[in-house]
Design an enzyme around this catalytic site. Sequence first.
Site, PDB file in Angstrom:
ATOM      1  N   LEU A 348      47.703  75.834   5.016  1.00  0.00           N
ATOM      2  CA  LEU A 348      47.006  74.549   5.148  1.00  0.00           C
ATOM      3  C   LEU A 348      46.040  74.344   4.000  1.00  0.00           C
ATOM      4  O   LEU A 348      45.783  73.233   3.576  1.00  0.00           O
ATOM      5  CB  LEU A 348      46.235  74.508   6.466  1.00  0.00           C
ATOM      6  CG  LEU A 348      47.073  74.419   7.733  1.00  0.00           C
ATOM      7  CD1 LEU A 348      46.199  74.595   8.950  1.00  0.00           C
ATOM      8  CD2 LEU A 348      47.780  73.078   7.796  1.00  0.00           C
ATOM      9  N   THR A 350      43.257  76.660   0.913  1.00  0.00           N
ATOM     10  CA  THR A 350      42.588  77.866   0.473  1.00  0.00           C
ATOM     11  C   THR A 350      41.116  77.535   0.289  1.00  0.00           C
ATOM     12  O   THR A 350      40.773  76.698  -0.537  1.00  0.00           O
ATOM     13  CB  THR A 350      43.184  78.359  -0.850  1.00  0.00           C
ATOM     14  OG1 THR A 350      44.592  78.388  -0.713  1.00  0.00           O
ATOM     15  CG2 THR A 350      42.661  79.723  -1.211  1.00  0.00           C
ATOM     16  N   GLY A 352      36.837  78.875   0.376  1.00  0.00           N
ATOM     17  CA  GLY A 352      36.012  79.904  -0.223  1.00  0.00           C
ATOM     18  C   GLY A 352      36.138  81.229   0.498  1.00  0.00           C
ATOM     19  O   GLY A 352      35.994  82.286  -0.104  1.00  0.00           O
ATOM     20  N   PHE A 353      36.440  81.184   1.770  1.00  0.00           N
ATOM     21  CA  PHE A 353      36.457  82.426   2.534  1.00  0.00           C
ATOM     22  C   PHE A 353      37.854  82.986   2.733  1.00  0.00           C
ATOM     23  O   PHE A 353      38.015  84.088   3.209  1.00  0.00           O
ATOM     24  CB  PHE A 353      35.812  82.214   3.905  1.00  0.00           C
ATOM     25  CG  PHE A 353      34.336  81.959   3.803  1.00  0.00           C
ATOM     26  CD1 PHE A 353      33.499  82.933   3.303  1.00  0.00           C
ATOM     27  CD2 PHE A 353      33.798  80.750   4.201  1.00  0.00           C
ATOM     28  CE1 PHE A 353      32.148  82.712   3.202  1.00  0.00           C
ATOM     29  CE2 PHE A 353      32.446  80.537   4.103  1.00  0.00           C
ATOM     30  CZ  PHE A 353      31.605  81.507   3.594  1.00  0.00           C
ATOM     31  N   VAL A 356      44.098  79.534   4.938  1.00  0.00           N
ATOM     32  CA  VAL A 356      44.279  79.070   6.311  1.00  0.00           C
ATOM     33  C   VAL A 356      45.741  78.682   6.515  1.00  0.00           C
ATOM     34  O   VAL A 356      46.322  77.977   5.695  1.00  0.00           O
ATOM     35  CB  VAL A 356      43.379  77.858   6.606  1.00  0.00           C
ATOM     36  CG1 VAL A 356      43.467  77.483   8.063  1.00  0.00           C
ATOM     37  CG2 VAL A 356      41.953  78.151   6.212  1.00  0.00           C
ATOM     38  N   LYS A 371      42.799  81.731   9.996  1.00  0.00           N
ATOM     39  CA  LYS A 371      42.106  81.923   8.735  1.00  0.00           C
ATOM     40  C   LYS A 371      42.083  83.404   8.426  1.00  0.00           C
ATOM     41  O   LYS A 371      41.649  84.213   9.244  1.00  0.00           O
ATOM     42  CB  LYS A 371      40.684  81.395   8.867  1.00  0.00           C
ATOM     43  CG  LYS A 371      39.876  81.543   7.602  1.00  0.00           C
ATOM     44  CD  LYS A 371      38.671  80.639   7.637  1.00  0.00           C
ATOM     45  CE  LYS A 371      38.223  80.290   6.249  1.00  0.00           C
ATOM     46  NZ  LYS A 371      37.663  78.965   6.166  1.00  0.00           N
ATOM     47  N   ASP A 467      26.886  76.567   6.582  1.00  0.00           N
ATOM     48  CA  ASP A 467      27.732  76.027   5.514  1.00  0.00           C
ATOM     49  C   ASP A 467      28.257  74.639   5.877  1.00  0.00           C
ATOM     50  O   ASP A 467      29.465  74.402   5.908  1.00  0.00           O
ATOM     51  CB  ASP A 467      28.881  76.992   5.226  1.00  0.00           C
ATOM     52  CG  ASP A 467      29.469  76.778   3.840  1.00  0.00           C
ATOM     53  OD1 ASP A 467      28.848  76.060   3.036  1.00  0.00           O
ATOM     54  OD2 ASP A 467      30.542  77.339   3.559  1.00  0.00           O
TER      55      ASP A 467
END
Length: 668
Positions: A348, A350, A352-353, A356, A371, A467
């Site tokens: 779905l 990409t 920062g973490f 997905v 994720k 965030d």
Amino acid sequence: MFFKILAVLSLLPVFAYAQETNFVYNGFRSANLSLDGIAAVTSNGLLKLTNFTKQQKGHAFHPDPVQFKNSPNGSVYSFSTVFVFAIQPPQYATLSGHGIVFVIVPQRGLPGSLANQYLGMFNATNNGNSTNHVFGVELDPIQNPEFKDINDNHVGIDLNGLTSAYSTQAGYYADGGEFKNLTLSSGKEMQVWVDYDGTVKRINVTLAPINVQKPQIPLFSLRQDLSSIINQSMYVGFSSSTGLFLASHYVLGWSFRVNGEAQALALSQLPKLPRIGKKETPKVLTIGLPLMVLFIVSMLILSVVYVIRRKRRFAEVLEEWERDYGPHRFKFKELYIATKGFREQELLGTGGFGRVYRGILPTSKIEIAVKRVSHESRQGMREFIAEIVSIGRLRHRNIVSLLGYCRRKGELLLVYDYMPNGSLDKYLHNQPKVTLNWRQRFRVIKGVASGLLYLHEGWEQVVIHRDIKASNILLDAELNGRLGDFGLARLYDHGTDPQTTHVVGTLGYLAPEHTRTGKATRNTDVYAFGAFLLEVACGRRPIELRDPEDVILVDWVFSCWDRGAILEARDPRLGAEFVEEEMELVLKLGLICSHSDPLMRPSMRQLLQYLEGDLPMPDLLSMSLSSGGLMFSHREGFDHLAMSYPSSMSKAFTDLSSVAESHLSGGR
Ligand SMILES: *[C@@H]1O[C@H](CO)[C@@H](O)[C@H](O)[C@H]1NC(C)=O
Ligand SMILES: *[C@@H]1O[C@H](CO)[C@@H](O)[C@H](O)[C@H]1NC(C)=O
Ligand SMILES: *[C@@H]1O[C@H](CO)[C@@H](O)[C@H](O)[C@H]1NC(C)=O
Ligand SMILES: *[C@@H]1O[C@H](CO)[C@@H](O)[C@H](O)[C@H]1NC(C)=O
Ligand SMILES: *[C@@H]1O[C@H](CO)[C@@H](O)[C@H](O)[C@H]1NC(C)=O
Ligand SMILES: *[C@@H]1O[C@H](CO)[C@@H](O)[C@H](O)[C@H]1NC(C)=O
Ligand SMILES: *[C@@H]1O[C@H](CO)[C@@H](O)[C@H](O)[C@H]1NC(C)=O
Ligand SMILES: *[C@@H]1O[C@H](CO)[C@@H](O)[C@H](O)[C@H]1NC(C)=O
């Protein structure tokens, strides 16, 4: 008296017949044969005339002499014999040993006879001498020019010598009359019939494989009076020899009769030949067996590798303390299947973490988003999971539900409700694609505010999102804004040296005191929410790095407000389609939330009340807002960030910019 005479009379023919020899050996175990040379009877009853010893002869005779004539000058009676033989050449031999001969001889043992080509019957001196009185039917697999042999696989009649009176190619006539060759030294059992008709003086010799009935047509039929050769009293038996080439000569069964047809052998009762194990089986054993073993071994290895790989592929990290979180724990295998092995097509976005993926849970068919967060450190994981799980219990219509998690080595997987409309930033920044109209945007803003209020105040614990930004706001099927990814930034705060704690969040959304102290509070969330408000209203990112000048959104909005034309800051794509009061409210709230003094920022409760119109809009002038103050707050933020990275300021700035970019462009 009368009865006695009758009994004697009836016994007379029996005595007559007793004179005429008639015996059957279905195997020789209990037979009393007269053996010499290397002949022997094996334990299972095989008559083994020769073994693999060079240049030896072997003889076997019926122990008692046989009457062939009623007087020395008389003619020979009819006789008949049938036997089963086999000649086994040694392993891999191309040439076989000598043959096997059915003999009728005046003396047992054939004294003075030689091995080799003499077949244990004659010697060089007496071969062919009519005083020998020897009759033989030879089964000879060697062509010996000395005795005018026709070929190396023949059947012949020998009269007093080895030069056959008649010989022919070994074989038999099948029922249709068709001739079929047989190989004498094939190691296979074959049956031989020798029939002599004493009245018409004719010898018939017939050969057939063991599983074939006696053929109607004999192999050959020879007119020959045997009266001058066979004496009145003779011995019957077999002779064989080995030479330089070896062979084992076997007789499996034998039946003989004078004046009548020899009794048929009971083939099923015959002893079994020793396994050649060397000639027949080689193909199976020497090629087949190793291949089979190789195949089985490689199958085993493959399946072990498969199992190991499968285990490794689905390996998880599960610690004792996690047992309590059972219901929130997903099996990796389940997620693997749900996302079709984390295929690229299911990706779905990409962020920062991490990446997905979309998926469908195999059993419940629920749509999920998975994720994958790569995370090496195990420190702080326990607290983080505890928080994740407790957050998993949060339920609010403006929060993306966390369904559970899974842990692998160096990796954490978070499972969320699937949001079909993706993240908000796509709608704001991907021009000229779908833009949300003002009514939808305002609804999203109010939704996010109420979700954030729930996190801050509505629950037993205070949850700091850390965030907030457009890319972390997801839109459900009805385009309601939902907060996702809360607390994730926290994962990166843990476990690192407090001295060098790097602040995780996204540039432009980070409150100045957050970058200074590294502490996330409700106020830092409000600051980020302010940046988010301006982002939605203006359709621009908080910091736009572009030539010739960078745009710091909040400064620009402030300058518009300062000029008394705050509405000019709005997203131009909205055109005239917006509600002036709402737009102004949102822009002003954005500015208030960006106040450099955290205490001057409103709480989420107040913000929601402003948005709902329950509280009148505060006066910006009374809040000691100033362009300088805002500028200062931002610059300070950058300076501090730059200082926490040991590289040059400009380098740090570009690094952070790229981080910011990736966060901003990321999916969830
Ligand atoms: C062959 O038979 C003879 C006599 O029975 C025996 O002495 C000899 O060892 C045998 N040789 C082989 C190779 O079996
Ligand atoms: C075997 O035959 C020989 C010679 O005819 C005889 O002397 C011997 O007694 C016989 N043995 C048996 C067990 O019949
Ligand atoms: C048998 O034949 C020989 C010569 O061939 C002869 O001398 C002898 O008398 C004959 N004997 C009888 C019983 O006929
Ligand atoms: C050949 O065999 C006969 C008997 O069959 C014997 O008298 C003679 O001595 C043998 N000759 C040799 C050379 O062995
Ligand atoms: C045949 O053998 C006998 C004795 O065994 C001998 O007297 C005679 O000369 C031999 N005949 C031939 C042709 O060798
Ligand atoms: C049988 O064998 C002989 C000699 O080896 C050969 O000439 C003949 O053609 C064979 N016959 C058949 C039917 O195989
Ligand atoms: C020998 O074979 C012929 C046919 O070739 C047959 O007519 C005759 O009866 C046979 N003789 C015996 C004793 O089987
Ligand atoms: C065979 O019979 C003939 C006469 O018919 C006689 O001369 C000879 O010696 C006999 N041979 C043997 C080996 O008994």
